[in-house]
Design a protein around this motif. Structure first.
Motif, PDB file in Angstrom:
ATOM      1  N   GLN A 234       0.872   3.981  15.407  1.00  0.00           N
ATOM      2  CA  GLN A 234       1.915   5.012  15.472  1.00  0.00           C
ATOM      3  C   GLN A 234       3.236   4.488  14.925  1.00  0.00           C
ATOM      4  O   GLN A 234       3.954   5.201  14.211  1.00  0.00           O
ATOM      5  N   ILE A 235       3.566   3.238  15.231  1.00  0.00           N
ATOM      6  CA  ILE A 235       4.810   2.659  14.714  1.00  0.00           C
ATOM      7  C   ILE A 235       4.748   2.508  13.205  1.00  0.00           C
ATOM      8  O   ILE A 235       5.746   2.740  12.500  1.00  0.00           O
ATOM      9  N   ILE A 236       3.585   2.141  12.683  1.00  0.00           N
ATOM     10  CA  ILE A 236       3.416   2.051  11.226  1.00  0.00           C
ATOM     11  C   ILE A 236       3.700   3.405  10.587  1.00  0.00           C
ATOM     12  O   ILE A 236       4.417   3.500   9.579  1.00  0.00           O
ATOM     13  N   ARG A 237       3.173   4.464  11.179  1.00  0.00           N
ATOM     14  CA  ARG A 237       3.410   5.805  10.636  1.00  0.00           C
ATOM     15  C   ARG A 237       4.891   6.172  10.693  1.00  0.00           C
ATOM     16  O   ARG A 237       5.432   6.776   9.760  1.00  0.00           O
ATOM     17  N   GLU A 238       5.551   5.815  11.789  1.00  0.00           N
ATOM     18  CA  GLU A 238       6.977   6.138  11.916  1.00  0.00           C
ATOM     19  C   GLU A 238       7.825   5.320  10.943  1.00  0.00           C
ATOM     20  O   GLU A 238       8.827   5.818  10.415  1.00  0.00           O
ATOM     21  N   LEU A 239       7.440   4.074  10.720  1.00  0.00           N
ATOM     22  CA  LEU A 239       8.158   3.261   9.733  1.00  0.00           C
ATOM     23  C   LEU A 239       8.046   3.885   8.344  1.00  0.00           C
ATOM     24  O   LEU A 239       9.034   3.944   7.594  1.00  0.00           O
ATOM     25  N   LYS A 240       6.870   4.363   8.014  1.00  0.00           N
ATOM     26  CA  LYS A 240       6.667   4.992   6.708  1.00  0.00           C
ATOM     27  C   LYS A 240       7.525   6.250   6.568  1.00  0.00           C
ATOM     28  O   LYS A 240       8.099   6.508   5.512  1.00  0.00           O
ATOM     29  N   GLU A 241       7.628   7.015   7.665  1.00  0.00           N
ATOM     30  CA  GLU A 241       8.465   8.218   7.644  1.00  0.00           C
ATOM     31  C   GLU A 241       9.936   7.870   7.421  1.00  0.00           C
ATOM     32  O   GLU A 241      10.696   8.673   6.875  1.00  0.00           O
ATOM     33  N   LYS A 242      10.332   6.657   7.840  1.00  0.00           N
ATOM     34  CA  LYS A 242      11.715   6.212   7.683  1.00  0.00           C
ATOM     35  C   LYS A 242      11.942   5.503   6.345  1.00  0.00           C
ATOM     36  O   LYS A 242      12.989   4.895   6.118  1.00  0.00           O
ATOM     37  N   GLY A 243      10.945   5.550   5.465  1.00  0.00           N
ATOM     38  CA  GLY A 243      11.115   5.002   4.127  1.00  0.00           C
ATOM     39  C   GLY A 243      10.772   3.534   3.980  1.00  0.00           C
ATOM     40  O   GLY A 243      11.114   2.915   2.967  1.00  0.00           O
ATOM     41  N   VAL A 244      10.095   2.971   4.974  1.00  0.00           N
ATOM     42  CA  VAL A 244       9.697   1.559   4.905  1.00  0.00           C
ATOM     43  C   VAL A 244       8.266   1.478   4.380  1.00  0.00           C
ATOM     44  O   VAL A 244       7.365   2.151   4.896  1.00  0.00           O
ATOM     45  N   TRP A 245       8.048   0.668   3.344  1.00  0.00           N
ATOM     46  CA  TRP A 245       6.705   0.434   2.830  1.00  0.00           C
ATOM     47  C   TRP A 245       5.980  -0.532   3.760  1.00  0.00           C
ATOM     48  O   TRP A 245       6.560  -1.522   4.217  1.00  0.00           O
ATOM     49  N   VAL A 246       4.711  -0.242   4.022  1.00  0.00           N
ATOM     50  CA  VAL A 246       3.924  -1.073   4.933  1.00  0.00           C
ATOM     51  C   VAL A 246       2.802  -1.761   4.142  1.00  0.00           C
ATOM     52  O   VAL A 246       1.923  -1.094   3.590  1.00  0.00           O
ATOM     53  N   ALA A 247       2.875  -3.085   4.102  1.00  0.00           N
ATOM     54  CA  ALA A 247       1.912  -3.888   3.348  1.00  0.00           C
ATOM     55  C   ALA A 247       1.052  -4.700   4.298  1.00  0.00           C
ATOM     56  O   ALA A 247       1.573  -5.432   5.143  1.00  0.00           O
ATOM     57  N   GLY A 248      -0.261  -4.583   4.173  1.00  0.00           N
ATOM     58  CA  GLY A 248      -1.171  -5.343   5.017  1.00  0.00           C
ATOM     59  C   GLY A 248      -1.726  -6.551   4.287  1.00  0.00           C
ATOM     60  O   GLY A 248      -2.151  -6.445   3.133  1.00  0.00           O
ATOM     61  N   LEU A 249      -1.699  -7.704   4.949  1.00  0.00           N
ATOM     62  CA  LEU A 249      -2.309  -8.911   4.369  1.00  0.00           C
ATOM     63  C   LEU A 249      -3.812  -8.853   4.613  1.00  0.00           C
ATOM     64  O   LEU A 249      -4.261  -8.835   5.760  1.00  0.00           O
TER      65      LEU A 249
ATOM     66  N   THR B 274       9.949  -5.660  -3.320  1.00  0.00           N
ATOM     67  CA  THR B 274      11.414  -5.720  -3.246  1.00  0.00           C
ATOM     68  C   THR B 274      12.038  -4.596  -2.421  1.00  0.00           C
ATOM     69  O   THR B 274      13.213  -4.656  -2.088  1.00  0.00           O
ATOM     70  N   GLY B 275      11.275  -3.581  -2.073  1.00  0.00           N
ATOM     71  CA  GLY B 275      11.833  -2.461  -1.317  1.00  0.00           C
ATOM     72  C   GLY B 275      11.841  -2.725   0.181  1.00  0.00           C
ATOM     73  O   GLY B 275      11.488  -3.822   0.639  1.00  0.00           O
ATOM     74  N   PRO B 276      12.227  -1.723   0.981  1.00  0.00           N
ATOM     75  CA  PRO B 276      12.153  -1.853   2.443  1.00  0.00           C
ATOM     76  C   PRO B 276      10.709  -2.126   2.835  1.00  0.00           C
ATOM     77  O   PRO B 276       9.814  -1.364   2.447  1.00  0.00           O
ATOM     78  N   LEU B 277      10.462  -3.181   3.592  1.00  0.00           N
ATOM     79  CA  LEU B 277       9.078  -3.631   3.761  1.00  0.00           C
ATOM     80  C   LEU B 277       8.758  -4.062   5.191  1.00  0.00           C
ATOM     81  O   LEU B 277       9.544  -4.752   5.842  1.00  0.00           O
ATOM     82  N   ALA B 278       7.565  -3.673   5.635  1.00  0.00           N
ATOM     83  CA  ALA B 278       6.978  -4.195   6.865  1.00  0.00           C
ATOM     84  C   ALA B 278       5.677  -4.881   6.475  1.00  0.00           C
ATOM     85  O   ALA B 278       4.782  -4.251   5.904  1.00  0.00           O
TER      86      ALA B 278
END
Length: 246
Positions: A159-174, A188-192
């Motif tokens: 759920q937090i991942i989804r909310e971060l994406k809604e706030k414009g943060v890109w989510v990258a999984g290793l 280089t962008g906003p990143l989690a």
């Protein structure tokens, strides 16, 4: 604080929670019937319960006078995850967060916090369940970084991942099976950055909700790295790319 701090006994546990102490874990001896008021407060804390044999609880507390309940107190206070984004905005910086998916080794978490502090990561987000919290062992391994790196603990990481994406943060999984490597992906962008647990990697739902997956190129016969090492490599690649772009 020592390696671990335990508060035990019904009244001390109740008062610790009322006083706002951050809890990592609640242990209840099997067969114990706790008073309704204490049970209500424990449930409201939303900290996972674990039933253990009475002998195990005796050993942890160093006494049999624990009245069937003990709580492990956090070595540092947690923050609300949105405070991490607010801190990045206040600095005028692109957010850089680390999300941990079921990381159970306290030494790994400590090392990740140490890297996060050195690299200027804005904060770390961990799930409440199946993830180590801010124990004394973590604090020791972090070499003081727990005092400077905000850590948020959440009930639902997806759920937090989804909310971060809604706030414009890109989510990258290793992920070792990803098509693109760190070096090939624009970071280089906003990143989690999401890092999986030892030997397990990312859970299915977490992986499915990432914007993209990236891998660290491996040339040897061992196909994976320690979670804290993988995190350090990835975070500093983000910094390298951001500095080149600046």
């Amino acid at each position: 604080m020592g390696e671990l701090e335990w508060v035990y006994g019904r009244n001390p546990v109740l008062e610790a929670i009322k006083a706002g102490r951050e809890l990592n874990k609640i242990l209840v001896a099997k067969g114990t019937k706790l008073p309704p008021n204490l049970m209500a407060v424990l449930r409201e804390s939303r900290v996972p319960f674990q039933e253990v044999n009475r002998e195990r609880l005796d050993s942890i507390c160093g006494t049999s006078a624990h009245q069937g309940v003990a709580v492990q107190v956090a070595a540092a206070s947690y923050v609300d995850w949105e405070e991490i984004l607010a801190q990045a905005e206040a600095r005028g910086e692109q957010p850089l967060l680390i999300l941990l998916d079921e990381l159970e080794d306290p030494h790994n978490l400590g090392a990740i916090l140490r890297t996060a502090e050195g690299a200027g990561v804005h904060g770390v987000i961990i799930p409440k369940r199946r993830n180590v919290g801010l124990t004394g062992t973590v604090a020791k391994a972090a070499a003081g970084a727990v005092e400077y790196v905000p850590v948020a603990r959440v009930s639902n990481l997806v759920q937090i991942i989804r909310e971060l994406k809604e706030k414009g943060v890109w989510v990258a999984g290793l992920d070792g099976e990803a098509e693109k490597s760190l070096w090939e992906q624009d970071l280089t962008g906003p990143l989690a950055l999401v890092v999986g647990g030892e030997g397990k990697g990312l859970s299915r739902l977490v992986k499915e909700n990432c914007d993209f997956l990236i891998k660290i190129p491996m040339s040897g016969k061992i196909n994976s790295l320690n979670a804290s090492v993988a995190t350090a490599i990835s975070v500093y690649e983000v910094l390298r790319q951001r500095q080149r772009k600046a």
